[in-house]
Design a protein around this motif. Structure first.
Motif, mmCIF file in Angstrom:
data_model
loop_
_atom_site.group_PDB
_atom_site.id
_atom_site.type_symbol
_atom_site.label_atom_id
_atom_site.label_comp_id
_atom_site.label_asym_id
_atom_site.label_seq_id
_atom_site.Cartn_x
_atom_site.Cartn_y
_atom_site.Cartn_z
ATOM 1 N N ASP A 100 -35.447 -19.724 2.254
ATOM 2 C CA ASP A 100 -36.095 -21.006 2.538
ATOM 3 C C ASP A 100 -36.108 -21.298 4.039
ATOM 4 O O ASP A 100 -37.111 -21.775 4.579
ATOM 5 N N LYS A 101 -34.990 -20.999 4.719
ATOM 6 C CA LYS A 101 -34.920 -21.249 6.162
ATOM 7 C C LYS A 101 -35.902 -20.351 6.922
ATOM 8 O O LYS A 101 -36.494 -20.783 7.909
ATOM 9 N N LEU A 102 -36.051 -19.123 6.449
ATOM 10 C CA LEU A 102 -37.020 -18.225 7.089
ATOM 11 C C LEU A 102 -38.436 -18.744 6.856
ATOM 12 O O LEU A 102 -39.250 -18.774 7.791
ATOM 13 N N THR B 214 -36.867 -13.907 12.321
ATOM 14 C CA THR B 214 -36.591 -12.697 11.535
ATOM 15 C C THR B 214 -35.250 -12.064 11.909
ATOM 16 O O THR B 214 -34.496 -11.630 11.036
ATOM 17 N N THR B 215 -34.936 -12.031 13.179
ATOM 18 C CA THR B 215 -33.673 -11.435 13.629
ATOM 19 C C THR B 215 -32.485 -12.224 13.084
ATOM 20 O O THR B 215 -31.525 -11.638 12.578
ATOM 21 N N GLU B 216 -32.549 -13.542 13.192
ATOM 22 C CA GLU B 216 -31.466 -14.385 12.667
ATOM 23 C C GLU B 216 -31.339 -14.225 11.153
ATOM 24 O O GLU B 216 -30.229 -14.175 10.609
ATOM 25 N N TYR B 217 -32.477 -14.140 10.505
ATOM 26 C CA TYR B 217 -32.489 -13.965 9.049
ATOM 27 C C TYR B 217 -31.774 -12.672 8.655
ATOM 28 O O TYR B 217 -30.926 -12.662 7.764
ATOM 29 N N VAL B 218 -32.119 -11.583 9.317
ATOM 30 C CA VAL B 218 -31.520 -10.284 8.999
ATOM 31 C C VAL B 218 -30.012 -10.315 9.265
ATOM 32 O O VAL B 218 -29.221 -9.810 8.455
ATOM 33 N N MET B 219 -29.601 -10.914 10.376
ATOM 34 C CA MET B 219 -28.167 -11.005 10.692
ATOM 35 C C MET B 219 -27.423 -11.830 9.642
ATOM 36 O O MET B 219 -26.351 -11.442 9.170
ATOM 37 N N ASN B 220 -27.993 -12.964 9.268
ATOM 38 C CA ASN B 220 -27.360 -13.823 8.266
ATOM 39 C C ASN B 220 -27.347 -13.155 6.888
ATOM 40 O O ASN B 220 -26.389 -13.296 6.130
ATOM 41 N N LYS B 221 -28.407 -12.429 6.576
ATOM 42 C CA LYS B 221 -28.482 -11.723 5.296
ATOM 43 C C LYS B 221 -27.374 -10.674 5.209
ATOM 44 O O LYS B 221 -26.721 -10.537 4.180
ATOM 45 N N ARG B 222 -27.156 -9.949 6.294
ATOM 46 C CA ARG B 222 -26.070 -8.953 6.320
ATOM 47 C C ARG B 222 -24.711 -9.612 6.117
ATOM 48 O O ARG B 222 -23.851 -9.068 5.427
ATOM 49 N N LYS B 223 -24.522 -10.765 6.710
ATOM 50 C CA LYS B 223 -23.248 -11.483 6.543
ATOM 51 C C LYS B 223 -23.037 -11.875 5.083
ATOM 52 O O LYS B 223 -21.930 -11.754 4.554
ATOM 53 N N VAL B 224 -24.086 -12.363 4.441
ATOM 54 C CA VAL B 224 -23.986 -12.761 3.037
ATOM 55 C C VAL B 224 -23.691 -11.540 2.169
ATOM 56 O O VAL B 224 -22.812 -11.580 1.307
ATOM 57 N N GLU B 225 -24.404 -10.447 2.411
ATOM 58 C CA GLU B 225 -24.181 -9.235 1.627
ATOM 59 C C GLU B 225 -22.771 -8.700 1.815
ATOM 60 O O GLU B 225 -22.120 -8.265 0.862
ATOM 61 N N GLU B 226 -22.269 -8.765 3.028
ATOM 62 C CA GLU B 226 -20.898 -8.321 3.306
ATOM 63 C C GLU B 226 -19.874 -9.235 2.624
ATOM 64 O O GLU B 226 -18.884 -8.767 2.075
ATOM 65 N N LYS B 227 -20.161 -10.514 2.650
ATOM 66 C CA LYS B 227 -19.264 -11.493 2.031
ATOM 67 C C LYS B 227 -19.084 -11.219 0.535
ATOM 68 O O LYS B 227 -17.995 -11.414 -0.021
ATOM 69 N N TYR B 228 -20.124 -10.756 -0.136
ATOM 70 C CA TYR B 228 -20.080 -10.563 -1.579
ATOM 71 C C TYR B 228 -19.942 -9.099 -2.000
ATOM 72 O O TYR B 228 -20.120 -8.769 -3.158
ATOM 73 N N SER B 229 -19.621 -8.220 -1.058
ATOM 74 C CA SER B 229 -19.460 -6.805 -1.414
ATOM 75 C C SER B 229 -17.989 -6.528 -1.742
ATOM 76 O O SER B 229 -17.125 -6.643 -0.891
#
Length: 142
Positions: A116-118, A125-140
């Motif tokens: 939604d923020k994107l 796009t850069t911020e989105y990708v960085m934040n997406k990686r953080k979320v994926e790492e958080k739940y891995s």
């Protein structure tokens, strides 16, 4: 003759109802990681499941295995040899499954917010990708 009939009934019932087989080695590591990170959802207490296993079928009924609970009820007191383990493992399986579901739901919600923020331009796009990686790492946990 009555004992043979009960044992045969127990065998047939246990084969058709299944039982708590416990978590595999990967799931056990994840379960421990959930506990360490304080995200484990403990709907059932494994120690309570084990303690209830001393009662006729108690561990299996506690672990939501009514078919096996009936077999253990019929085979009591012999079932005291395995029902505490079944109750313990069944409670762990329930907690594991519920925790996995909650974490998946939480991850989907966070990813949806990022999307939604994107879409609204709050993130590039850069911020989105960085934040997406953080979320994926958080739940891995695998």
């Amino acid at each position: 003759m009555k004992i043979k009939t009960l044992l045969m009934l127990a065998l047939v019932t246990s084969l058709t109802t299944g039982c708590a087989s416990g978590l595999n080695s990967v799931q056990k590591r994840e379960y421990q990681a959930f506990k360490n990170d304080n995200v484990l959802v403990e709907e059932k207490n494994p120690s309570t499941g084990a303690a209830l296993g001393i009662l006729p079928g108690g561990g299996s009924f506690y672990a939501r295995e009514p078919g096996l609970g009936i077999v253990n009820l019929l085979l009591w007191p012999i079932s005291v040899l395995w029902d505490p383990i079944s109750g313990y493992q069944g409670a762990m399986e329930i907690n594991y499954d519920i925790t996995k579901q909650k974490l998946q739901s939480d991850k989907r919600k966070e990813m949806s917010k990022l999307d939604d923020k994107l879409a609204t331009g709050e993130l590039n796009t850069t911020e989105y990708v960085m934040n997406k990686r953080k979320v994926e790492e958080k739940y891995s946990y695998e």
